[in-house]
Each structure stands twice: as C-alpha cells, then as structure tokens.
Write a protein that holds these residues in place. Structure first.
Motif, PDB file in Angstrom:
ATOM      1  N   ASN A   1       5.842  -9.833  29.255  1.00 19.71           N
ATOM      2  CA  ASN A   1       4.579 -10.456  30.218  1.00 19.71           C
ATOM      3  C   ASN A   1       3.772 -10.770  28.856  1.00 19.71           C
ATOM      4  O   ASN A   1       3.183 -11.905  29.123  1.00 19.71           O
ATOM      5  CB  ASN A   1       3.696  -9.306  30.929  1.00 19.71           C
ATOM      6  N   ASP A   2       3.665  -9.819  27.835  1.00 22.32           N
ATOM      7  CA  ASP A   2       2.770 -10.290  26.788  1.00 22.32           C
ATOM      8  C   ASP A   2       3.281 -11.828  25.863  1.00 22.32           C
ATOM      9  O   ASP A   2       2.522 -12.571  25.785  1.00 22.32           O
ATOM     10  CB  ASP A   2       2.673  -9.315  25.556  1.00 22.32           C
ATOM     11  N   LYS A   3       4.485 -11.639  25.726  1.00 22.95           N
ATOM     12  CA  LYS A   3       5.140 -12.854  25.137  1.00 22.95           C
ATOM     13  C   LYS A   3       5.062 -14.235  26.308  1.00 22.95           C
ATOM     14  O   LYS A   3       4.704 -15.494  25.465  1.00 22.95           O
ATOM     15  CB  LYS A   3       6.559 -12.706  24.708  1.00 22.95           C
ATOM     16  N   SER A   4       5.111 -13.892  27.392  1.00 20.73           N
ATOM     17  CA  SER A   4       5.262 -15.124  28.295  1.00 20.73           C
ATOM     18  C   SER A   4       3.998 -15.615  28.300  1.00 20.73           C
ATOM     19  O   SER A   4       3.717 -16.880  28.591  1.00 20.73           O
ATOM     20  CB  SER A   4       5.895 -14.898  29.819  1.00 20.73           C
ATOM     21  N   ALA A   5       2.967 -14.742  28.377  1.00 20.43           N
ATOM     22  CA  ALA A   5       1.395 -15.049  28.596  1.00 20.43           C
ATOM     23  C   ALA A   5       1.004 -15.796  27.358  1.00 20.43           C
ATOM     24  O   ALA A   5       0.017 -16.784  27.670  1.00 20.43           O
ATOM     25  CB  ALA A   5       0.548 -13.844  28.631  1.00 20.43           C
ATOM     26  N   MET A   6       1.615 -15.605  26.021  1.00 17.77           N
ATOM     27  CA  MET A   6       1.149 -16.559  25.092  1.00 17.77           C
ATOM     28  C   MET A   6       1.886 -17.809  24.849  1.00 17.77           C
ATOM     29  O   MET A   6       1.202 -18.816  24.269  1.00 17.77           O
ATOM     30  CB  MET A   6       1.287 -15.580  23.564  1.00 17.77           C
ATOM     31  N   THR A   7       2.971 -18.108  25.574  1.00 18.39           N
ATOM     32  CA  THR A   7       3.493 -19.336  25.396  1.00 18.39           C
ATOM     33  C   THR A   7       3.776 -20.037  26.605  1.00 18.39           C
ATOM     34  O   THR A   7       4.089 -21.116  26.715  1.00 18.39           O
ATOM     35  CB  THR A   7       5.221 -18.879  25.172  1.00 18.39           C
ATOM     36  N   PHE A   8       3.159 -19.439  27.893  1.00 16.95           N
ATOM     37  CA  PHE A   8       3.193 -20.260  29.139  1.00 16.95           C
ATOM     38  C   PHE A   8       2.321 -21.445  29.172  1.00 16.95           C
ATOM     39  O   PHE A   8       0.953 -21.313  28.638  1.00 16.95           O
ATOM     40  CB  PHE A   8       2.826 -19.446  30.262  1.00 16.95           C
ATOM     41  N   ASP A   9       2.632 -22.491  29.439  1.00 20.56           N
ATOM     42  CA  ASP A   9       1.803 -23.667  29.627  1.00 20.56           C
ATOM     43  C   ASP A   9       1.967 -24.518  30.882  1.00 20.56           C
ATOM     44  O   ASP A   9       1.720 -25.735  30.826  1.00 20.56           O
ATOM     45  CB  ASP A   9       1.861 -24.623  28.221  1.00 20.56           C
TER      46      ASP A   9
ATOM     47  N   ALA B   1      -0.881  -8.299  15.428  1.00 21.11           N
ATOM     48  CA  ALA B   1      -2.281  -8.187  15.309  1.00 21.11           C
ATOM     49  C   ALA B   1      -2.970  -9.353  15.654  1.00 21.11           C
ATOM     50  O   ALA B   1      -3.882  -9.587  16.661  1.00 21.11           O
ATOM     51  CB  ALA B   1      -3.022  -7.448  14.406  1.00 21.11           C
ATOM     52  N   ARG B   2      -2.481 -10.454  15.033  1.00 26.09           N
ATOM     53  CA  ARG B   2      -3.258 -11.763  15.388  1.00 26.09           C
ATOM     54  C   ARG B   2      -2.744 -12.321  16.768  1.00 26.09           C
ATOM     55  O   ARG B   2      -3.545 -12.946  17.322  1.00 26.09           O
ATOM     56  CB  ARG B   2      -2.504 -13.038  14.025  1.00 26.09           C
ATOM     57  N   ALA B   3      -1.512 -12.194  17.049  1.00 22.82           N
ATOM     58  CA  ALA B   3      -1.380 -12.603  18.543  1.00 22.82           C
ATOM     59  C   ALA B   3      -1.861 -11.847  19.539  1.00 22.82           C
ATOM     60  O   ALA B   3      -2.472 -12.347  20.578  1.00 22.82           O
ATOM     61  CB  ALA B   3       0.291 -12.439  18.766  1.00 22.82           C
ATOM     62  N   LEU B   4      -2.106 -10.583  19.297  1.00 26.58           N
ATOM     63  CA  LEU B   4      -2.961  -9.575  20.347  1.00 26.58           C
ATOM     64  C   LEU B   4      -4.538 -10.180  20.433  1.00 26.58           C
ATOM     65  O   LEU B   4      -5.081 -10.121  21.368  1.00 26.58           O
ATOM     66  CB  LEU B   4      -2.976  -8.400  19.669  1.00 26.58           C
ATOM     67  N   ALA B   5      -5.027 -10.330  19.086  1.00 29.75           N
ATOM     68  CA  ALA B   5      -6.523 -10.799  19.175  1.00 29.75           C
ATOM     69  C   ALA B   5      -6.527 -12.267  19.636  1.00 29.75           C
ATOM     70  O   ALA B   5      -7.550 -12.432  20.368  1.00 29.75           O
ATOM     71  CB  ALA B   5      -6.749 -11.001  17.531  1.00 29.75           C
ATOM     72  N   GLU B   6      -5.542 -13.181  19.795  1.00 32.22           N
ATOM     73  CA  GLU B   6      -5.721 -14.688  20.354  1.00 32.22           C
ATOM     74  C   GLU B   6      -5.441 -14.424  21.814  1.00 32.22           C
ATOM     75  O   GLU B   6      -6.378 -15.209  22.429  1.00 32.22           O
ATOM     76  CB  GLU B   6      -4.497 -15.259  19.799  1.00 32.22           C
ATOM     77  N   ARG B   7      -4.873 -13.592  22.359  1.00 33.05           N
ATOM     78  CA  ARG B   7      -4.668 -13.195  23.827  1.00 33.05           C
ATOM     79  C   ARG B   7      -5.882 -12.677  24.262  1.00 33.05           C
ATOM     80  O   ARG B   7      -6.555 -13.096  25.312  1.00 33.05           O
ATOM     81  CB  ARG B   7      -3.456 -12.187  24.001  1.00 33.05           C
ATOM     82  N   ILE B   8      -6.543 -11.594  23.459  1.00 28.68           N
ATOM     83  CA  ILE B   8      -7.811 -10.987  24.174  1.00 28.68           C
ATOM     84  C   ILE B   8      -8.876 -12.155  23.996  1.00 28.68           C
ATOM     85  O   ILE B   8      -9.629 -12.324  24.990  1.00 28.68           O
ATOM     86  CB  ILE B   8      -8.284  -9.698  23.239  1.00 28.68           C
ATOM     87  N   ALA B   9      -8.906 -13.092  22.931  1.00 30.10           N
ATOM     88  CA  ALA B   9     -10.028 -14.035  22.953  1.00 30.10           C
ATOM     89  C   ALA B   9      -9.866 -14.904  24.083  1.00 30.10           C
ATOM     90  O   ALA B   9     -10.941 -15.404  24.730  1.00 30.10           O
ATOM     91  CB  ALA B   9      -9.974 -14.644  21.649  1.00 30.10           C
ATOM     92  N   ALA B  10      -8.439 -15.323  24.565  1.00 30.63           N
ATOM     93  CA  ALA B  10      -8.441 -16.292  25.491  1.00 30.63           C
ATOM     94  C   ALA B  10      -8.903 -15.626  26.834  1.00 30.63           C
ATOM     95  O   ALA B  10      -9.402 -16.337  27.714  1.00 30.63           O
ATOM     96  CB  ALA B  10      -6.639 -16.576  25.754  1.00 30.63           C
ATOM     97  N   LEU B  11      -8.391 -14.367  27.219  1.00 33.23           N
ATOM     98  CA  LEU B  11      -8.909 -13.727  28.276  1.00 33.23           C
ATOM     99  C   LEU B  11     -10.586 -13.560  28.291  1.00 33.23           C
ATOM    100  O   LEU B  11     -11.163 -13.794  29.507  1.00 33.23           O
ATOM    101  CB  LEU B  11      -8.624 -12.290  28.366  1.00 33.23           C
ATOM    102  N   GLU B  12     -11.115 -13.327  27.365  1.00 37.31           N
ATOM    103  CA  GLU B  12     -12.647 -13.406  27.147  1.00 37.31           C
ATOM    104  C   GLU B  12     -13.294 -14.566  27.393  1.00 37.31           C
ATOM    105  O   GLU B  12     -14.290 -14.845  28.033  1.00 37.31           O
ATOM    106  CB  GLU B  12     -13.103 -12.812  25.849  1.00 37.31           C
TER     107      GLU B  12
END
Length: 253
Positions: A35-43, A147-158
């Motif tokens: 889920n995490d990986k697909s969320a970061m790459t899904f477009d 950690a960078r990938a996680l931070a980017e996902r959190i920022a996108a959600l925010e």
C-alpha cells in the motif's frame, strides 16, 4: 428374531477453514508495504486503494485470500501446497501473486475465478544466495531514503487535508465543470462558503452546462440555492434529473 436396522449416519457438513488472527496480521503487514509503495507511485488513471487481507479460507485443496478496500473486493487463490507465511513473514509467493492481482485491479484488468497460483516446480532446486553484506554507510543511506519517502507521503496527505478545508477557487470549479458528471462539482459546493457558492452557481450557467448537469449539481442544495426565474426554467427542462428537482424548478420558473 427381528434384525436390527443399521443406523444411518448423516455426514456433517464441512465448512471452509479460516486462518487465525496471527497469520492474517503477518499477511497484512506485507500488504501495508505494498500500500505504501503503490501510494507513492500511483498516478492514475483509476483509483488508488488501501487494501487489507479480510480473511484466508481453505476449501477443496485451495487457500482463498480475500482482499478488501472499502466496498471493493477481490480474491487470490493459492494451491494448498503453497506456504503463505514462512519464518514469520509473508512468503514471496503471496507477495508476488497478491501484488500482481492488486495492480491489475487498479488498472481495471479482469481476473478469472478459475485461476489458481500453483507451486513453482523449480522452487528449492537452486542453491540459496546470501544477501549482500551492507556497510554502515549503506544501511544509513537506506534508512534515510525510507524516512524521506515516509515524510513525502505524510506531506502529501497533509496538503490534501489542507486543500479540503479551503474554499474552492475558480480553477477548481472550472476543472470540475469539464467533466460529464456533477459529482466533483457537488463536492466543491459542499465545502464552499457563501462567496464560493455564488461563484460556483454562476459558473454553471457561464459555462453553459446542460440542464441535467445543473439539476444534479444543485440537488443537494435545493432549499438554499438562489436562481433567477429564467435559470429555474432552464433547470425545469432537465430530462434525466430527479423529478423532485424538476418539480421544484417548475414551480419557481
């Protein structure tokens, strides 16, 4: 002497076996990684799903993995000889087959219920390869990247949450009005204040949307929306809209 009639025994109906909570937790941990990986790459196109393993049932020599994401559901069937959990972790067979199925699902690819993941006949024939030994610097680099990938996902959600709290702009309305259905436009009106609501309603007629589109767009706000008699008359001409909206518009035209 009367012979004793042999007793007839009714065979108990067998119900499919279900996996316990422990293996489900292991499989869902692997699925969370997907889920995490697909969320970061899904477009897109399509819709991203946050999947979970709802149940694993065994029946007729098969293991049926049931997956769910909200109202969407799908299954992946495995032969009974395939281990879904190995050494406390989801097996590679599970990760590979489920990932392929969920990617197909997001792409709208149909899956046959007859397809079963079989055991690889070559499994175990090759000598195991040792994982390369990482240096401290490499481990640190990997952790930094995670950690960078996680931070980017959190920022996108925010950013998405912040946008949902803000009143829509003209550009937001224009984007929604380019679509054939009014669902996105209705969502914008739901988070609009008085000024934004007036802007959105004005743009409905400015962009010359069909009477059916306008009728569907104002349906949730029928009691509060303000239109001119000419605009109500236009809405009353809708062909496929709710009869309640058409009657309401007719009465005010």
């Amino acid at each position: 002497m009367a012979t004793k009639k042999p007793e007839t025994r009714t065979k108990a109906k067998q119900t499919p076996g279900k996996a316990s909570a422990a293996p489900l937790k292991v499989l869902n941990a692997a699925l969370e990684t997907f889920n995490d990986k697909s969320a970061m790459t899904f477009d897109g196109p399509g819709k991203w799903h946050d999947w979970l393993v709802d149940a694993v049932e065994s029946s007729r020599g098969l293991q049926v993995v049931k997956l769910r994401a909200g109202k969407d559901k799908t299954t992946v069937k495995f032969a009974a000889s395939i281990a879904l959990v190995e050494r406390g972790q989801a097996s590679q067979a599970f990760v590979s087959a489920v990932s392929d199925r969920l990617m197909d699902f997001m792409d709208g690819v149909e899956a046959s219920d007859d397809f079963v993941v079989e055991e690889d006949p070559n499994a175990g024939r090759l000598a195991p390869q040792r994982a390369p030994k990482l240096t401290d610097a490499q481990r640190a680099a990997f952790k930094l990247e995670e950690a960078r990938a996680l931070a980017e996902r959190i920022a996108a959600l925010e950013r998405a949450e912040t946008a949902a709290d803000e009143a829509p702009t003209r550009a937001d309305f224009e984007k929604a009005l380019k679509k054939d259905w009014a669902d996105d436009f209705v969502s914008l009106l739901e988070r609009s204040d008085g000024t934004a609501t007036r802007l959105g309603i004005a743009m409905l007629f400015e962009k010359k949307k069909t009477a059916d589109f306008v009728a569907e767009a104002i349906r949730p706000f029928l009691q509060s929306v303000q239109l001119t008699r000419k605009q109500w008359a236009f809405v009353a001409r809708a062909q496929g809209a709710s009869s309640v909206v058409v009657a309401y518009a007719t009465a005010r035209s």
